[in-house]
Design an enzyme around this catalytic site. Structure first.
Site, PDB file in Angstrom:
ATOM      1  CE  LYS A 154      -4.427   0.979   0.213  1.00 23.17           C
ATOM      2  NZ  LYS A 154      -5.563   0.163  -0.226  1.00 23.17           N
ATOM      3  CG  ASP A 205      -7.203   3.294  -0.991  1.00 19.56           C
ATOM      4  OD1 ASP A 205      -7.630   2.135  -0.925  1.00 19.56           O
ATOM      5  OD2 ASP A 205      -7.331   4.095  -0.034  1.00 19.56           O
ATOM      6  CB  ALA A 223     -20.220   5.185  -2.637  1.00 26.05           C
TER       7      ALA A 223
HETATM    8  O1  2IT Z   1      -8.035  -1.455  -0.989  1.00 23.18           O
HETATM    9  C1  2IT Z   1      -7.897  -1.966  -2.110  1.00 23.18           C
HETATM   10  O2  2IT Z   1      -8.022  -3.176  -2.306  1.00 23.18           O
HETATM   11  C2  2IT Z   1      -7.568  -1.078  -3.225  1.00 23.18           C
HETATM   12  N1  2IT Z   1      -7.453   0.121  -3.013  1.00 23.18           N
HETATM   13  C3  2IT Z   1      -7.349  -1.627  -4.599  1.00 23.18           C
HETATM   14  C4  2IT Z   1      -5.973  -2.167  -4.747  1.00 23.18           C
HETATM   15  C5  2IT Z   1      -5.594  -2.570  -6.137  1.00 23.18           C
HETATM   16  O3  2IT Z   1      -4.399  -2.875  -6.318  1.00 23.18           O
HETATM   17  O4  2IT Z   1      -6.430  -2.605  -7.033  1.00 23.18           O
END
Ligand code: 2IT
Length: 444
Positions: free
Chosen positions: A125, A165, A241
């Site tokens: 992340k 994200d 959403a």
């Molecule tokens: O929280 C998540 O799973 C995402 N923000 C997507 C992550 C992604 O690599 O598609």
């Protein structure tokens, strides 16, 4: 033998002032500690310690210029948590609340979520404390370029593949990818969530919301129930959403709320027309971070400063941010007769809220299972990029449906407790086993 209390106390000591990370680890550890204690191979491989320490954390400075020519400094991060199953994979969050501890919680969750998808994806992340609210498109572009100038040193299509994200959608991914190409020159799947004209997958924008509703549908079908006629409260108004509202409406439910930092909207007629769906996208792209304009446009009620959890509904779907639904909110929802809770945001419910739903016997789906559709379609985007081919929307959607069905079945298998299903335990154990077994196979 691990003792949960001691383990969590030590974790807290090693990670001071990272309460969300500790919260996420504690929830997983609670579910898997017996599995580890009962398995000498997991014990010998010190799996719990190795899984709770990120492989590495990259922190960097991001310098960018606003439209007045003033310079700003933000902090950028990439947490490469665990790559046992595949390249580090997970989103980038641009939000003023971003901290290292917050991204460690998200990266940790991502390991188990990505494992549940069954695809070859590790967990990671990243993001920045940059606040997109009120920024112009050009400022967002300059920030994104500066962010990628640093990040590109540490990622790659077989190494680490970021996505969006909170605060990072197709627009930001475009600016990031543009900078990658300027600096590196190659057209490769180093980011997902791209637009379809430059390598994105169909259904990726909808995937997190669609997946959450497919999961909810599986939960309902398991109980001989369906979504038809269900009243649903959704929080947030962004990508997750939006996708949830679209699919829930298609399956015959009525979504009556959205929310933002300014408060929430109740639309008793339902958020169920093309115009309303598109308005959600406009709200997001305006960078204003408010939902109030929806009320004026569609004659709905706006409640300033409140949370949508006070509206009587059958289903609650948090789609905004971690810990957005607390114990008091859970009590209100339960008093109003809620029947299902689906976390579409990561760790959207506090431990008190989860505990309240579970002791009331209300099925609760944790984010790492229910919102895995987003990263799953990111995985499918990587496959399409590697093949230099694109699948049709129907092909991607069918694969997504199958993945969510399988995740539900795996959570059920590991989480069944007499008459009830503990989806938290199920998701944690099912996600854990694949990673832990792989870590053992790979040695240390
Ligand atoms: O929280 C998540 O799973 C995402 N923000 C997507 C992550 C992604 O690599 O598609």
């Amino acid at each position: 033998m691990y003792d949960l209390k001691n383990f969590v106390a030590e974790l807290e000591q090693r990670n001071p002032a990272q309460p969300e990370f500790v919260q996420a680890v504690e929830e997983v550890a609670e579910s898997i500690i017996d599995v580890i204690n009962g398995n000498p191979a997991y014990m010998g491989a010190r799996i719990l310690e190795r899984l709770t320490e990120p492989d590495r954390v990259i922190m960097f400075k991001v310098e960018w210029e606003d439209d007045n020519g003033d310079l700003h400094v933000n902090r950028g991060y990439r947490v490469q948590f665990n790559n046992a199953l595949g390249p580090y994979k997970g989103g980038l969050r641009f939000h003023p609340s971003v901290t290292l501890g917050g991204l460690k919680f998200l990266g940790f969750e991502q390991i188990f979520k990505n494992s549940l998808t069954g695809l070859p994806l590790g967990g990671g992340k990243g993001g920045s404390d940059f606040n997109p609210k009120g920024k112009s498109d050009n400022e967002i572009m300059r920030f994104s370029k500066a962010f990628m100038t640093e990040l590109q040193k540490h990622i790659g299509p077989e190494l680490d593949v970021p996505a969006g994200d909170i605060g990072v959608g197709a627009r930001e991914i475009g600016y990031l990818y543009g900078q990658w190409k300027r600096l590196r020159g190659d057209h490769v799947g180093v980011l997902t969530g791209k637009n379809r004209t430059w390598g994105g997958s169909l259904v990726r924008p909808e995937a997190t919301g669609f997946g959450a509703i497919y999961f909810l549908n599986e939960m309902a079908m398991t109980r001989g129930d369906s979504l038809a006629g269900k009243r649903i409260a959704v929080s947030g108004f962004g990508n997750v959403a939006w996708g949830s509202v679209l699919k829930a409406t298609e399956l015959g439910a009525k979504v009556v709320t959205i929310s933002g930092p300014d408060g929430y909207i109740v639309d008793d007629a339902g958020i169920n027309t093309e115009e309303k769906f598109n308005f959600l996208l406009q709200l997001r792209s305006s960078n204003n971070d408010v939902v109030e304009p929806y009320a004026a446009k569609f004659g709905a009620t706006f409640v300033a400063g409140g949370k949508p959890w006070e509206v009587p509904v059958d289903v609650a779907i948090p789609c905004a941010i971690q810990n957005e639904l607390n114990g008091a909110d859970a009590a209100t929802l339960l008093k109003n007769g809620v029947s299902y809770i689906v976390e579409a945001s990561n760790m959207g419910c506090t431990p008190e809220a989860v505990e309240a739903f579970q002791s009331a016997g209300v099925p609760f789906a944790p984010g790492k299972a229910a919102n895995a559709g987003g990263v799953a379609v990111s995985g499918l985007e990587m496959s399409q990029n590697a093949m230099k081919l694109s699948w049709t929307a129907t092909e991607v959607d069918e694969k997504l449906k199958m993945i969510m069905k399988t995740i539900h079945a795996n959570c059920m298998r590991e989480g069944i407790k007499g008459e009830t299903i503990d989806y938290v335990r199920g998701a944690n154990i099912a996600g854990f086993r694949r990673v832990a077994d792989t870590m053992i196979d790979l040695g240390y």
